[in-house]
Design a protein around this motif. Structure first.
Motif, short mmCIF file in Angstrom:
data_model
loop_
_atom_site.label_atom_id
_atom_site.label_comp_id
_atom_site.label_asym_id
_atom_site.label_seq_id
_atom_site.Cartn_x
_atom_site.Cartn_y
_atom_site.Cartn_z
N UNK A 163 -2.79 -6.33 -7.24
CA UNK A 163 -1.57 -5.53 -7.28
C UNK A 163 -1.68 -4.39 -8.29
N UNK A 164 -2.10 -4.72 -9.53
CA UNK A 164 -2.23 -3.69 -10.56
C UNK A 164 -3.27 -2.64 -10.18
N UNK A 165 -4.37 -3.11 -9.59
CA UNK A 165 -5.43 -2.18 -9.21
C UNK A 165 -4.96 -1.25 -8.10
N UNK A 184 -2.07 4.31 1.25
CA UNK A 184 -2.57 2.97 1.61
C UNK A 184 -2.60 2.06 0.39
N UNK A 185 -3.02 2.60 -0.76
CA UNK A 185 -3.08 1.80 -1.98
C UNK A 185 -1.68 1.38 -2.44
N UNK A 186 -0.72 2.30 -2.42
CA UNK A 186 0.65 1.96 -2.80
C UNK A 186 1.24 0.91 -1.86
N UNK A 187 0.95 1.03 -0.57
CA UNK A 187 1.47 0.07 0.40
C UNK A 187 0.92 -1.33 0.12
N UNK A 188 -0.36 -1.43 -0.26
CA UNK A 188 -0.94 -2.73 -0.59
C UNK A 188 -0.30 -3.31 -1.85
N UNK A 189 -0.06 -2.44 -2.84
CA UNK A 189 0.57 -2.90 -4.08
C UNK A 189 1.98 -3.41 -3.82
N UNK A 192 2.11 -6.78 -2.00
CA UNK A 192 1.85 -7.91 -2.90
C UNK A 192 3.01 -8.15 -3.85
N UNK A 193 3.70 -7.08 -4.26
CA UNK A 193 4.83 -7.20 -5.19
C UNK A 193 5.88 -6.17 -4.81
N UNK A 194 6.87 -6.56 -4.01
CA UNK A 194 7.91 -5.62 -3.57
C UNK A 194 8.75 -5.07 -4.72
N UNK A 195 8.62 -5.66 -5.91
CA UNK A 195 9.38 -5.19 -7.08
C UNK A 195 8.52 -4.42 -8.07
#
Length: 296
Positions: A163-165, A184-189, A192-195
């Motif tokens: 998530x952090x990465x 794409x990276x923001x969507x993965x983050x 994993x953590x909607x908040x």
């Protein structure tokens, strides 16, 4: 025959005295001083290490003192120590679920007699993640991406999620002009953590930059509103940039301006006008520009 204490060698008397002092001061104590300090151990992003248990090891040292600290699970990552006034070094390491991810800190703290109950934050960091943000702040976005990719791989190997990465990669790739990869990276983050509010803000900035349809502006407004309406004030400092809560209002005002909704532009500017001095330089400039446009 049992030997009387008065007949014991001096060395044994000193040892018994030392042991009694340890028992009196308790685990995590040190020095028996009058100034108590609370050490709050946090991760890379300032979140308390609440599941520390045996995965976190720490010690405080200064002068002739070196004392191990016990940070137990579920105590909000805090431990209380009794220290004489002076300067100390706190060292700590924490293994996240697997040895593949290790975060650490070596930090100097100063204790005064008046510091009873003072909380001192000890932020543990991952080398690759910290190096990536350091490069990001220096404007070396390709270098930041390289460090974040290494951290992402190690996080995946440790099966702890990335998530952090992914959030970090989103910011760095957008700054490097890679909008699709950043998205794409923001969507993965966020999956994993909607908040993950930092990813919310980064995604909002990307949408305003991309602005290929009215849907981009609408989504940016929704995401900015989620962060603005959440308890507390958002800030990206000191990890990266210098984005604050006033900047979010200005960005939301800009999105409304792009939609032609001048009433909501005015509402956002008025709402943050008393606090705009706390915004970033770019946020203040945008505020003044929008304010000027509405007056003409």
């Amino acid at each position: 025959m049992t030997r009387q204490l008065s007949q014991a060698p001096l060395a044994e008397l000193v040892l018994l005295l030392a042991l009694s002092l340890v028992l009196l001061t308790g685990c995590g104590g040190g020095g028996g001083g009058t100034a108590s300090t609370i050490l709050a151990f946090t991760d890379d992003f300032g979140a308390p290490i609440t599941n520390a248990g045996s995965a976190l090891t720490a010690q405080v040292s200064g002068g002739a003192l070196t004392s191990a600290l016990t940070v137990t699970a579920g105590n909000d990552g805090r431990v209380s120590v009794n220290l004489d006034p002076g300067t100390y070094t706190v060292s700590a390491t924490y293994r996240r679920k697997a040895a593949a991810i290790l975060i650490s800190a070596t930090q100097s703290i100063t204790v005064a007699e008046t510091d009873k109950g003072k909380v001192q934050q000890i932020r543990l960091k991952d080398n690759d993640l910290s190096l990536g943000w350091q490069r990001f702040r220096a404007g070396d976005y390709p270098g930041a991406i390289a460090a974040f990719v290494l951290y992402e791989a190690r996080a995946a190997a440790a099966n702890i999620g990335a998530n952090n990465a992914n959030n970090a990669l989103g910011w760095a790739r957008v700054r490097n002009g890679e909008l699709s990869a950043g998205d794409a990276a923001f969507n993965l983050a966020l999956a994993a953590d909607p908040n993950n509010f930092d990813a919310f803000v980064g995604k909002s900035g990307l949408l305003l930059l991309r602005n290929t349809s009215s849907a981009d502006l609408t989504e940016a407004i929704t995401r900015l509103s989620t962060v603005i309406d959440a308890p507390g004030d958002y800030t990206s400092a000191p990890t990266h940039d210098n984005i604050t809560e006033p900047d979010l209002f200005v960005c939301r005002a800009f999105a409304h301006f792009m939609q032609g909704d001048l009433a909501n532009v005015q509402a956002n500017l008025d709402a943050i006008r008393p606090q705009i001095a706390g915004g970033s330089d770019a946020g203040i400039d945008l505020f003044n520009t929008l304010d000027l446009l509405l007056r003409n």
